[in-house]
Structure formats: structure tokens, C-alpha cells
Enzyme design. Structure first.
Site, PDB file in Angstrom:
ATOM      1  N   LYS A   1      40.891-107.912  23.156  1.00  0.00           N
ATOM      2  CA  LYS A   1      41.542-106.824  23.885  1.00  0.00           C
ATOM      3  C   LYS A   1      42.438-107.395  24.980  1.00  0.00           C
ATOM      4  O   LYS A   1      42.104-108.437  25.550  1.00  0.00           O
ATOM      5  CB  LYS A   1      40.484-105.939  24.574  1.00  0.00           C
ATOM      6  CG  LYS A   1      39.654-105.063  23.659  1.00  0.00           C
ATOM      7  CD  LYS A   1      38.629-104.271  24.485  1.00  0.00           C
ATOM      8  CE  LYS A   1      37.732-103.405  23.619  1.00  0.00           C
ATOM      9  NZ  LYS A   1      38.432-102.278  22.976  1.00  0.00           N
TER      10      LYS A   1
ATOM     11  N   ARG B   1      30.822 -99.449  15.172  1.00  0.00           N
ATOM     12  CA  ARG B   1      30.423 -98.810  13.915  1.00  0.00           C
ATOM     13  C   ARG B   1      29.669 -99.780  13.018  1.00  0.00           C
ATOM     14  O   ARG B   1      28.873 -99.359  12.186  1.00  0.00           O
ATOM     15  CB  ARG B   1      31.643 -98.200  13.219  1.00  0.00           C
ATOM     16  CG  ARG B   1      32.650 -99.169  12.721  1.00  0.00           C
ATOM     17  CD  ARG B   1      33.983 -98.510  12.420  1.00  0.00           C
ATOM     18  NE  ARG B   1      34.749 -98.235  13.633  1.00  0.00           N
ATOM     19  CZ  ARG B   1      35.948 -97.672  13.657  1.00  0.00           C
ATOM     20  NH1 ARG B   1      36.540 -97.297  12.528  1.00  0.00           N
ATOM     21  NH2 ARG B   1      36.575 -97.467  14.796  1.00  0.00           N
TER      22      ARG B   1
HETATM   23  N1  BES Z   1      34.496 -99.801  22.691  1.00  0.00           N
HETATM   24  C1  BES Z   1      35.710 -99.534  22.020  1.00  0.00           C
HETATM   25  C2  BES Z   1      36.173 -98.095  22.142  1.00  0.00           C
HETATM   26  C3  BES Z   1      36.593 -97.591  23.498  1.00  0.00           C
HETATM   27  C4  BES Z   1      37.752 -98.081  24.091  1.00  0.00           C
HETATM   28  C5  BES Z   1      35.883 -96.595  24.110  1.00  0.00           C
HETATM   29  C6  BES Z   1      38.143 -97.575  25.301  1.00  0.00           C
HETATM   30  C7  BES Z   1      36.277 -96.088  25.318  1.00  0.00           C
HETATM   31  C8  BES Z   1      37.416 -96.593  25.917  1.00  0.00           C
HETATM   32  C9  BES Z   1      35.589 -99.834  20.528  1.00  0.00           C
HETATM   33  O1  BES Z   1      34.712-100.856  20.186  1.00  0.00           O
HETATM   34  C10 BES Z   1      36.950-100.184  20.012  1.00  0.00           C
HETATM   35  O2  BES Z   1      37.499-101.122  20.508  1.00  0.00           O
HETATM   36  N2  BES Z   1      37.479 -99.385  19.080  1.00  0.00           N
HETATM   37  C11 BES Z   1      38.776 -99.585  18.562  1.00  0.00           C
HETATM   38  C12 BES Z   1      38.712 -99.416  17.052  1.00  0.00           C
HETATM   39  C13 BES Z   1      39.948 -99.862  16.316  1.00  0.00           C
HETATM   40  C14 BES Z   1      40.120-101.360  16.448  1.00  0.00           C
HETATM   41  C15 BES Z   1      39.831 -99.462  14.874  1.00  0.00           C
HETATM   42  C16 BES Z   1      39.704 -98.546  19.167  1.00  0.00           C
HETATM   43  O3  BES Z   1      39.268 -97.406  19.408  1.00  0.00           O
HETATM   44  O4  BES Z   1      40.842 -98.875  19.449  1.00  0.00           O
HETATM   45 ZN    ZN Z   2      35.604-102.784  20.240  1.00  0.00          ZN
END
Ligand code: BES
Ligand code: ZN
Ligand code: ZN
Length: 461
Positions: free
Chosen positions: A238, A312
Site C-alpha cells: 500500500k 477474504r
Molecule cells: N484492509 C483493506 C481494506 C480497507 C482499506 C478497509 C481501507 C478500510 C479502509 C483490505 O485488506 C484491502 O486492502 N482491500 C483491497 C482489495 C483489493 C486489492 C481487491 C481494497 O479494498 O482496495
Molecule cells: Zn489488504
């Protein structure tokens, strides 16, 4: 902090004043006080606070502006603002709030602070529980929410996988639940390959905590919570802005544990099972890679399209485990997608279920206790977006981020089979700004709504 004070004759009265009752209130406070308030420019508008001086520098009372009967924006927790604005002292409501339970709970929830590293010695106002509320019940709810908020607020260097496991075990033991855990390499032998794959690159071992509580032949209810103690994104790292708040990525686990605590402390008549998969999504040589294909506990092959869609993956194995005993109701909580917050904002978590009756009931209880939730669809045509190229399914999908919260929910659904009913909650677990009912920082969403639902379905015997 989570307690009311006992009624005392010298508690300072707080009048809840709206445009509807201001004239009436004026007749019950003395003329000098009314004149003083008006000279200060007090208007009966929501959120306004006016202190009323008494003799010899004392405080005779306070006026608090609230919405009138017809206001569409009425915030039932508005009284929480009193907890952060009034001077130290003991207060009572001089007239009945519109909803005394929520006003009183709002006051307790607003007193919360995360004070592990920064003491908050400022003296606080205290409230006499208003007439007709179940004082002990509200105090138990406030204490459970504070417990959950503390978990979310704890930085990842003090709440890593080991500490989160300990918190879950401690809670289980407080209520004599039977608890088991599996850690590290043992996850492979016990068939939790996805939890292992996500967590194996971290300094602290990945693990799963599983506890059961209650009468063995009571209806089975399973709670599952995403316990990612920190989410770097993995190799699909990230950016700094996206990583900033990722200590809260165990917010689903905190929600499940908060709800479990509410259920156990209330002694509801159900057989509770709590399953918490715990990992840190870190980067080191053994980290899973984009393109890896993993065989899940359930046997489905999962293609890692993006290592940042780790929640997930760990939930897939945890859901599959809980599903094996065909619970009557299965609920999972996760800070699963950024897309949920884009769709509905931080205060309104989406939930998903195929069970129409359950959906209606969740919506009704959420509205009643003002713990808002909004149903989004498990939209079958989007299944195509999570199809894998070399595996059965992909954790990132081909939608280019479109409908991201829905495709994540569809992914989880593939691991639920035998449960009679299942609902998934994509929570944010955070207040970006202070709210009437609590400061900026960790928040527990959905737990109070579901506690109401479970209380109605499985009342204590
Ligand atoms: N923990 C994050 C989701 C999240 C981000 C929740 C910001 C609350 C605030 C999760 O693990 C994630 O990074 N999801 C990605 C999935 C994508 C790579 C398919 C997302 O939501 O961008
Ligand atoms: Zn993530
Ligand atoms: Zn995550």
C-alpha cells in the site's frame, strides 16, 4: 468511565431544549436565568450548551439544545456532547429525553478515551441515569464497546498477532468458554492453508482462535472476525496514505469479540462459537506472491490476484471451519474493502445476506438502536468478476475495483454452505472525526444492532 452515578439531590439539572418546548422550559427556570441565557445569545438549536449561573459562583443548571420532534436529522446520541462539554460535576436530565436509553448510552460512550499511552486526567462530568433506563445493561454495553474500541486503537506494535490471540483467550476464559488455538506451521496440518499463507511472512506467527460457550444443545450461532493486526498490503504494498490506519484492520475481530462479550455477559440462550483468524499481512521472503494459487480448507483453489486482498483469504478458511457444524446463524465482520467506505461512507457499513427475513430483521434492529447498517446485494452477475484464470476463484477479481465490496462478499459466500443463514458486515471500525457518541479513532459498528437481534431471538432463560 462506563458508569452512571447514583441519584443525589444536588445533581445539576440539564434542560433539553428544542424550539417546541423552549417557552415551557423558560417557565420552569427562574426569570434571571432566562434573561442571562438570552443575553448570551442562547437559541434552542441542536448542540447549543448554555450554563446557568447560580448564587456565589455556583452552577444552577445547563440548557442543551436538541432537535424538535419534526427534525429529520435528530441524533439520538446528541446528549453525548454534554459529556465532552460540561464542566466536572454530577448532572441529571431535568426533562425526559426523547429516547432516554440512547441519550444515556450516548453520554457513556462519549466519555470513552484511549488512554493507554496518554493519560486523560481532565475531570469529567457524570450523569445520573435517567428514569426508566436499565442502568446496568447500558453500563455493560458501554464497557463492551470500550473494550472493542481499545482493541482497534491499540497500535500494531502492542497488538500484534500474539497479543490479539491473548485478548481473545482472556475474554473466553472470563466466561468459562472452551478455547483452542492453532499457530504457525501447525495451521498447515490442521488445514488452514490460507491463514498460513497470508500470515507466514510476519515476525509473529499467524494463528486461529476458536472458542465455544453456552448450553451445548442450544441453537448454534457463529461469529467470525477478520484479525489482521496490520495490513501493509503485502508485496502489492500500500502507499503511505493507504497504510496509515491499517492497525485497525483487526476491527472485524474486535467487533466479533465485542458482540461475543455482550452475548456472554447477558447470558443469552444460544451456543456461541467465535472464530478469529489472526495474521499480520507483512513483507519478507516467504510472503505470498501475486499469481500464487492456494488450495483452501474447503478445497477450492484460490488465485492470489492481489496480496492486499488478504482479509477474504483468512476469512475463507475461518468461514469454512465454522460452516462445518451447520450453525443456525453465521455472522462475519471485517474491515474488508476500501470500496465499502467509498459507497456508503465511514458511518454506514454495508451488510450482505441472501436470507430475506434475516435482512429485514438486521435492518429493523439496526434502526431501533441507531447502529446503522445498509444492505447491499450479493449480485450474482458479478460472480464473473471473481472467476480465476488458473484457479477456481480470484481474490481480487477482474472488475478493476468496480463493486469491490460486493465482489468481496461474493467471494466469502463461496465458503458458506451448510449454515442455515449467513450475513457478512463490511465495517469501517473507525471514526475519522469525533462523533457525539465517541471520539475520533476506533469504533465498534454493528455489534449493538446484532446484540438486539440475538437478545430478541435467544433471550436468557
Ligand atoms: N484492509 C483493506 C481494506 C480497507 C482499506 C478497509 C481501507 C478500510 C479502509 C483490505 O485488506 C484491502 O486492502 N482491500 C483491497 C482489495 C483489493 C486489492 C481487491 C481494497 O479494498 O482496495
Ligand atoms: Zn489488504
Ligand atoms: Zn486488510
Amino acid at each position: 468511565m462506563h458508569a452512571f452515578v447514583s441519584p443525589t439531590p444536588d445533581a445539576t439539572p440539564v434542560w433539553l431544549v428544542s424550539p417546541d418546548n423552549w417557552e415551557g422550559v423558560k417557565t420552569s427556570i427562574d426569570a434571571a436565568a432566562t434573561a442571562f441565557a438570552e443575553r448570551c445569545g442562547f437559541k434552542p438549536k441542536a448542540g447549543r450548551i448554555q450554563l446557568l449561573p447560580g448564587e456565589g459562583g455556583t452552577l444552577a443548571g445547563a440548557l442543551f439544545g436538541v432537535d424538535g420532534e419534526s427534525a429529520p436529522t435528530r441524533d439520538p446520541f446528541a446528549a453525548g456532547k454534554l459529556a465532552t462539554s460540561l464542566p466536572e460535576g454530577v448532572y441529571r436530565f431535568a426533562n425526559a429525553p426523547h429516547d432516554a436509553d440512547l441519550a444515556a448510552l450516548g453520554f457513556l460512550l462519549a466519555l470513552y478515551r484511549y488512554n493507554r499511552f496518554k493519560s486523560d486526567s481532565a475531570p469529567k462530568p457524570r450523569l445520573v441515569a435517567p428514569d426508566g433506563v436499565d442502568r446496568d445493561r447500558l453500563e455493560r454495553i458501554a464497557a463492551a464497546v470500550a473494550f472493542g474500541r481499545d482493541l482497534v486503537n491499540a497500535p500494531a506494535n502492542v497488538l500484534g498477532p500474539r497479543a490479539l490471540e491473548q485478548e481473545a483467550v482472556k475474554l473466553a476464559e472470563q466466561f468459562d468458554a472452551s478455547v483452542s488455538m492453532v499457530r504457525g506451521e501447525e495451521l498447515l496440518g490442521a488445514n488452514f492453508p490460507l491463514i498460513h499463507a497470508v500470515g507466514r511472512a510476519a515476525g509473529e506467527e499467524p494463528r486461529i482462535v476458536d472458542f465455544s460457550w453456552g448450553r451445548e444443545d442450544a441453537p448454534k450461532v457463529a461469529l467470525i472476525g477478520k484479525g489482521v493486526t496490520f495490513d501493509t498490503g503485502g508485496l502489492d504494498i500500500k502507499p503511505a496514505s493507504g497504510m496509515e490506519l491499517m492497525k485497525k484492520d483487526m476491527g472485524g475481530a474486535a467487533t466479533a469479540l465485542t458482540l461475543a462479550r455482550l452475548v456472554m455477559q447477558e447470558g443469552l440462550d444460544l451456543r456461541l462459537r467465535v472464530v478469529i483468524p489472526i495474521v499480520e499481512n507483512a513483507i519478507s521472503a516467504p510472503a505470498m506472491r501475486p499469481g500464487d494459487v492456494l488450495i483452501s480448507r474447503k478445497g477450492l483453489s484460490v488465485e492470489v490476484g492481489n496480496t492486499d486482498a488478504e482479509g477474504r483469504l483468512i476469512l475463507a478458511d475461518a468461514l469454512a471451519l465454522a460452516d462445518e457444524e451447520a450453525p443456525e446463524l453465521m455472522l462475519d465482520f471485517a474491515t474488508l474493502t476500501g470500496a465499502a467506505r467509498v459507497a456508503l461512507g465511514p458511518d454506514l457499513p454495508p451488510f450482505y445476506t441472501d436470507d430475506e427475513a434475516l435482512a429485514g430483521s438486521i435492518g429493523a434492529h439496526a434502526a431501533r438502536v441507531r447502529d446503522p447498517l445498509w444492505r447491499l446485494p450479493l449480485w450474482r452477475p458479478y460472480e464473473a468478476m471473481i472467476e480465476g484464470t488458473v484457479g477456481d476463484i480470484s481474490n481480487s477479481g477482474s472488475g478493476g475495483g468496480m463493486a469491490g465490496s460486493i465482489t468481496a462478499a461474493l467471494f466469502l459466500r463461496r465458503f458458506v454452505d451448510k449454515a442455515k443463514a449467513w450475513a457478512h458486515f463490511d465495517v469501517y471500525a473507525w471514526n475519522p472525526k469525533p462523533r457525539a457518541h465517541g471520539p475520533a479513532g476506533g469504533e465498534i459498528q454493528a455489534a449493538r444492532a446484532l446484540f438486539e437481534l440475538l437478545t430478541e431471538r435467544y433471550p436468557r432463560r
